[in-house]
Design a protein around this motif. Sequence first.
Motif, PDB file in Angstrom:
ATOM      1  N   PHE A  42     -13.824  -6.304 -42.543  1.00 14.09           N
ATOM      2  CA  PHE A  42     -14.732  -6.202 -43.699  1.00 14.09           C
ATOM      3  C   PHE A  42     -16.202  -6.268 -43.295  1.00 14.09           C
ATOM      4  CE2 PHE A  42     -13.718 -10.751 -43.304  1.00 14.09           C
ATOM      5  CZ  PHE A  42     -14.970 -11.342 -43.362  1.00 14.09           C
ATOM      6  N   ALA A  43     -16.506  -6.763 -42.085  1.00 13.75           N
ATOM      7  CA  ALA A  43     -17.906  -6.839 -41.638  1.00 13.75           C
ATOM      8  C   ALA A  43     -18.393  -5.503 -41.093  1.00 13.75           C
ATOM      9  CB  ALA A  43     -18.071  -7.920 -40.582  1.00 13.75           C
ATOM     10  N   VAL A  44     -17.489  -4.691 -40.608  1.00 18.34           N
ATOM     11  CA  VAL A  44     -17.761  -3.339 -40.075  1.00 18.34           C
ATOM     12  C   VAL A  44     -18.510  -3.375 -38.746  1.00 18.34           C
ATOM     13  CG1 VAL A  44     -18.764  -1.072 -40.539  1.00 18.34           C
ATOM     14  CG2 VAL A  44     -17.783  -2.397 -42.426  1.00 18.34           C
ATOM     15  N   ASP A  45     -19.652  -4.064 -38.713  1.00 20.71           N
ATOM     16  CA  ASP A  45     -20.468  -4.108 -37.495  1.00 20.71           C
ATOM     17  C   ASP A  45     -19.988  -5.219 -36.568  1.00 20.71           C
ATOM     18  OD1 ASP A  45     -23.186  -3.313 -36.136  1.00 20.71           O
ATOM     19  OD2 ASP A  45     -23.154  -5.500 -36.207  1.00 20.71           O
ATOM     20  N   TRP A  46     -19.890  -4.922 -35.253  1.00 16.77           N
ATOM     21  CA  TRP A  46     -19.373  -5.893 -34.292  1.00 16.77           C
ATOM     22  C   TRP A  46     -20.320  -7.076 -34.120  1.00 16.77           C
ATOM     23  CZ3 TRP A  46     -14.594  -6.234 -32.524  1.00 16.77           C
ATOM     24  CH2 TRP A  46     -13.767  -5.108 -32.614  1.00 16.77           C
ATOM     25  N   GLY A  47     -21.616  -6.801 -34.094  1.00 14.93           N
ATOM     26  CA  GLY A  47     -22.582  -7.882 -33.951  1.00 14.93           C
ATOM     27  C   GLY A  47     -22.528  -8.838 -35.128  1.00 14.93           C
ATOM     28  N   LEU A  48     -22.417  -8.290 -36.339  1.00 15.85           N
ATOM     29  CA  LEU A  48     -22.310  -9.117 -37.535  1.00 15.85           C
ATOM     30  C   LEU A  48     -21.016  -9.930 -37.511  1.00 15.85           C
ATOM     31  CD1 LEU A  48     -23.458  -9.953 -40.260  1.00 15.85           C
ATOM     32  CD2 LEU A  48     -22.331  -7.946 -41.282  1.00 15.85           C
ATOM     33  N   SER A  49     -19.943  -9.335 -37.005  1.00 15.13           N
ATOM     34  CA  SER A  49     -18.662 -10.046 -36.885  1.00 15.13           C
ATOM     35  C   SER A  49     -18.797 -11.244 -35.941  1.00 15.13           C
ATOM     36  CB  SER A  49     -17.578  -9.099 -36.367  1.00 15.13           C
ATOM     37  OG  SER A  49     -17.339  -8.053 -37.277  1.00 15.13           O
ATOM     38  N   ILE A  50     -19.515 -11.028 -34.830  1.00 17.74           N
ATOM     39  CA  ILE A  50     -19.726 -12.118 -33.870  1.00 17.74           C
ATOM     40  C   ILE A  50     -20.537 -13.242 -34.505  1.00 17.74           C
ATOM     41  CG2 ILE A  50     -20.931 -12.742 -31.730  1.00 17.74           C
ATOM     42  CD1 ILE A  50     -20.160  -9.958 -30.654  1.00 17.74           C
ATOM     43  N   ILE A  51     -21.574 -12.883 -35.268  1.00 18.06           N
ATOM     44  CA  ILE A  51     -22.407 -13.888 -35.930  1.00 18.06           C
ATOM     45  C   ILE A  51     -21.577 -14.703 -36.919  1.00 18.06           C
ATOM     46  CG2 ILE A  51     -24.315 -14.210 -37.558  1.00 18.06           C
ATOM     47  CD1 ILE A  51     -25.694 -11.817 -36.209  1.00 18.06           C
ATOM     48  N   ILE A  52     -20.751 -14.029 -37.706  1.00 17.91           N
ATOM     49  CA  ILE A  52     -19.893 -14.731 -38.680  1.00 17.91           C
ATOM     50  C   ILE A  52     -18.920 -15.650 -37.959  1.00 17.91           C
ATOM     51  CG2 ILE A  52     -18.085 -14.421 -40.420  1.00 17.91           C
ATOM     52  CD1 ILE A  52     -19.480 -11.784 -41.206  1.00 17.91           C
ATOM     53  N   LEU A  53     -18.337 -15.177 -36.854  1.00 18.87           N
ATOM     54  CA  LEU A  53     -17.400 -15.992 -36.081  1.00 18.87           C
ATOM     55  C   LEU A  53     -18.083 -17.239 -35.521  1.00 18.87           C
ATOM     56  CD1 LEU A  53     -14.626 -16.424 -34.780  1.00 18.87           C
ATOM     57  CD2 LEU A  53     -15.367 -14.992 -32.867  1.00 18.87           C
ATOM     58  N   TYR A  73      -9.945  -6.692 -24.967  1.00 21.41           N
ATOM     59  CA  TYR A  73      -9.179  -7.210 -26.104  1.00 21.41           C
ATOM     60  C   TYR A  73      -9.056  -6.186 -27.235  1.00 21.41           C
ATOM     61  CZ  TYR A  73      -9.180 -11.807 -23.947  1.00 21.41           C
ATOM     62  OH  TYR A  73      -8.976 -12.858 -23.078  1.00 21.41           O
ATOM     63  N   PHE A  74      -9.910  -5.173 -27.228  1.00 27.19           N
ATOM     64  CA  PHE A  74      -9.827  -4.124 -28.246  1.00 27.19           C
ATOM     65  C   PHE A  74      -9.754  -2.759 -27.548  1.00 27.19           C
ATOM     66  CE2 PHE A  74     -11.887  -7.700 -30.312  1.00 27.19           C
ATOM     67  CZ  PHE A  74     -11.247  -7.759 -31.536  1.00 27.19           C
ATOM     68  N   PRO A  75      -8.670  -2.492 -26.799  1.00 24.81           N
ATOM     69  CA  PRO A  75      -8.570  -1.249 -26.010  1.00 24.81           C
ATOM     70  C   PRO A  75      -8.455   0.003 -26.866  1.00 24.81           C
ATOM     71  CG  PRO A  75      -6.490  -2.445 -25.966  1.00 24.81           C
ATOM     72  CD  PRO A  75      -7.471  -3.335 -26.637  1.00 24.81           C
ATOM     73  N   ASP A  76      -7.995  -0.131 -28.104  1.00 24.54           N
ATOM     74  CA  ASP A  76      -7.801   1.034 -28.962  1.00 24.54           C
ATOM     75  C   ASP A  76      -9.058   1.421 -29.726  1.00 24.54           C
ATOM     76  OD1 ASP A  76      -5.132   1.086 -28.180  1.00 24.54           O
ATOM     77  OD2 ASP A  76      -4.506  -0.248 -29.810  1.00 24.54           O
ATOM     78  N   TYR A  77     -10.121   0.650 -29.564  1.00 21.79           N
ATOM     79  CA  TYR A  77     -11.352   0.964 -30.285  1.00 21.79           C
ATOM     80  C   TYR A  77     -12.087   2.093 -29.572  1.00 21.79           C
ATOM     81  CZ  TYR A  77     -15.870   0.323 -32.558  1.00 21.79           C
ATOM     82  OH  TYR A  77     -17.037   0.533 -33.262  1.00 21.79           O
ATOM     83  N   ILE A  85     -12.256 -10.500 -39.197  1.00 26.25           N
ATOM     84  CA  ILE A  85     -13.631 -10.412 -39.693  1.00 26.25           C
ATOM     85  C   ILE A  85     -14.151  -8.987 -39.603  1.00 26.25           C
ATOM     86  CG2 ILE A  85     -16.017 -11.160 -39.288  1.00 26.25           C
ATOM     87  CD1 ILE A  85     -14.883 -13.815 -38.262  1.00 26.25           C
ATOM     88  N   GLN A  86     -13.810  -8.311 -38.509  1.00 23.35           N
ATOM     89  CA  GLN A  86     -14.292  -6.956 -38.277  1.00 23.35           C
ATOM     90  C   GLN A  86     -13.807  -5.976 -39.353  1.00 23.35           C
ATOM     91  OE1 GLN A  86     -16.514  -5.727 -36.499  1.00 23.35           O
ATOM     92  NE2 GLN A  86     -16.099  -3.525 -36.557  1.00 23.35           N
ATOM     93  N   ILE A 139      -6.326 -20.154 -26.954  1.00 17.62           N
ATOM     94  CA  ILE A 139      -7.487 -20.284 -27.836  1.00 17.62           C
ATOM     95  C   ILE A 139      -8.184 -18.939 -27.965  1.00 17.62           C
ATOM     96  CG2 ILE A 139      -9.632 -21.536 -28.274  1.00 17.62           C
ATOM     97  CD1 ILE A 139      -8.652 -23.766 -26.517  1.00 17.62           C
ATOM     98  N   VAL A 140      -8.279 -18.211 -26.848  1.00 18.91           N
ATOM     99  CA  VAL A 140      -8.878 -16.870 -26.871  1.00 18.91           C
ATOM    100  C   VAL A 140      -8.115 -15.974 -27.835  1.00 18.91           C
ATOM    101  CG1 VAL A 140      -9.409 -14.807 -25.525  1.00 18.91           C
ATOM    102  CG2 VAL A 140      -9.762 -17.067 -24.517  1.00 18.91           C
ATOM    103  N   ASN A 141      -6.799 -16.054 -27.805  1.00 18.94           N
ATOM    104  CA  ASN A 141      -5.977 -15.209 -28.677  1.00 18.94           C
ATOM    105  C   ASN A 141      -6.199 -15.538 -30.153  1.00 18.94           C
ATOM    106  OD1 ASN A 141      -4.814 -13.820 -26.530  1.00 18.94           O
ATOM    107  ND2 ASN A 141      -3.156 -15.310 -26.301  1.00 18.94           N
ATOM    108  N   ILE A 142      -6.371 -16.826 -30.457  1.00 14.69           N
ATOM    109  CA  ILE A 142      -6.657 -17.218 -31.846  1.00 14.69           C
ATOM    110  C   ILE A 142      -8.007 -16.656 -32.291  1.00 14.69           C
ATOM    111  CG2 ILE A 142      -7.183 -19.175 -33.367  1.00 14.69           C
ATOM    112  CD1 ILE A 142      -5.159 -20.816 -31.764  1.00 14.69           C
ATOM    113  N   LEU A 143      -9.017 -16.797 -31.423  1.00 14.85           N
ATOM    114  CA  LEU A 143     -10.348 -16.264 -31.732  1.00 14.85           C
ATOM    115  C   LEU A 143     -10.325 -14.753 -31.855  1.00 14.85           C
ATOM    116  CD1 LEU A 143     -12.571 -18.480 -29.391  1.00 14.85           C
ATOM    117  CD2 LEU A 143     -12.236 -18.717 -31.860  1.00 14.85           C
ATOM    118  N   PHE A 144      -9.495 -14.107 -31.039  1.00 17.91           N
ATOM    119  CA  PHE A 144      -9.343 -12.653 -31.099  1.00 17.91           C
ATOM    120  C   PHE A 144      -8.810 -12.222 -32.466  1.00 17.91           C
ATOM    121  CE2 PHE A 144      -5.884  -9.461 -30.724  1.00 17.91           C
ATOM    122  CZ  PHE A 144      -6.671  -8.325 -30.655  1.00 17.91           C
ATOM    123  N   VAL A 145      -7.784 -12.922 -32.951  1.00 14.08           N
ATOM    124  CA  VAL A 145      -7.200 -12.605 -34.260  1.00 14.08           C
ATOM    125  C   VAL A 145      -8.238 -12.804 -35.366  1.00 14.08           C
ATOM    126  CG1 VAL A 145      -5.463 -13.311 -35.958  1.00 14.08           C
ATOM    127  CG2 VAL A 145      -4.839 -13.138 -33.547  1.00 14.08           C
TER     128      VAL A 145
END
Length: 258
Positions: free
Chosen positions: A19-30, A115-119, A16-17, A5-11
């Motif tokens: 086109f949302a650009v901002d991580w906080g906004l991405s979390i809110i949309i999710l 989950y985002f080591p390359d960021y 979302i990230q 389930i974590v992997n699905i949410l990660f994808v």
Amino acid sequence: MWDWIVNILFVVLQFIQQFAVDWGLSIIILVLIIRIILTPLLLKSTKATARMQVLQPKMMEIQEKYADDPQRQAEELQKFYSENKFNPFGGCLPLLIQMPILLALFTLLRDLPKYFPDYDGVFSFFNILPNLTASPATSLAEGFTAGLPYLIALILFSVLTLIPQLIQSRNQTGAQAQSMRMMSVVMTLMMLFVGWGLPAGVLLYYDVSTLWQVVQQLFVTQKVIEKAKAEEEERMANAPIQVDVVRRERKPRPHKKS
């Protein structure tokens, strides 16, 4: 246990990230997406809870009547459930289905760097929360000004736990309502303690999710509860009448004397 389930949410968060650009906004949309998906389950749980509140006095009457005979008590309750087509666990099952999703989302937001080591940048929510991986405890080490946004998120984390419980307690009466209010206050204080060490990403998720719940309770859930209660009370009020009608119809008519 919730890895798939974590992997699905990660994808989904990764998408979302883009086109949302901002991580906080991405979390809110999710969070909003998940809340919308889970709304039918919540409403089903709400209807079951409302029915239980209407049927509870009769259930308590059965429990008191057969308090000295547990086996007979269980049989009578089962008969009561069957006659009223009521599942006592109907309000719990939808909530249990939600738990793996919510726990998986918590895991993902807690371990964003993993989950985002390359960021290369900072996981931030615009200039409101500069680092979503920092907690109120760690941010205050940099000074009160730096830690203030995290303290506000923590206070919201606590207060927004209290509000839904207080709204829900309006549907209870007597000692049960008083007990629920007391438990709500205790839980609010516990959330302050728990949230002190949580990453801001988790606090943001919980604040948005609970705020959605509060709005939903005020404008949707309360109406569902009132409607479900009214329908159940009307059904119970009409049930004895229907039985009497059937009995009268089946009662043999007296023969007229010739």
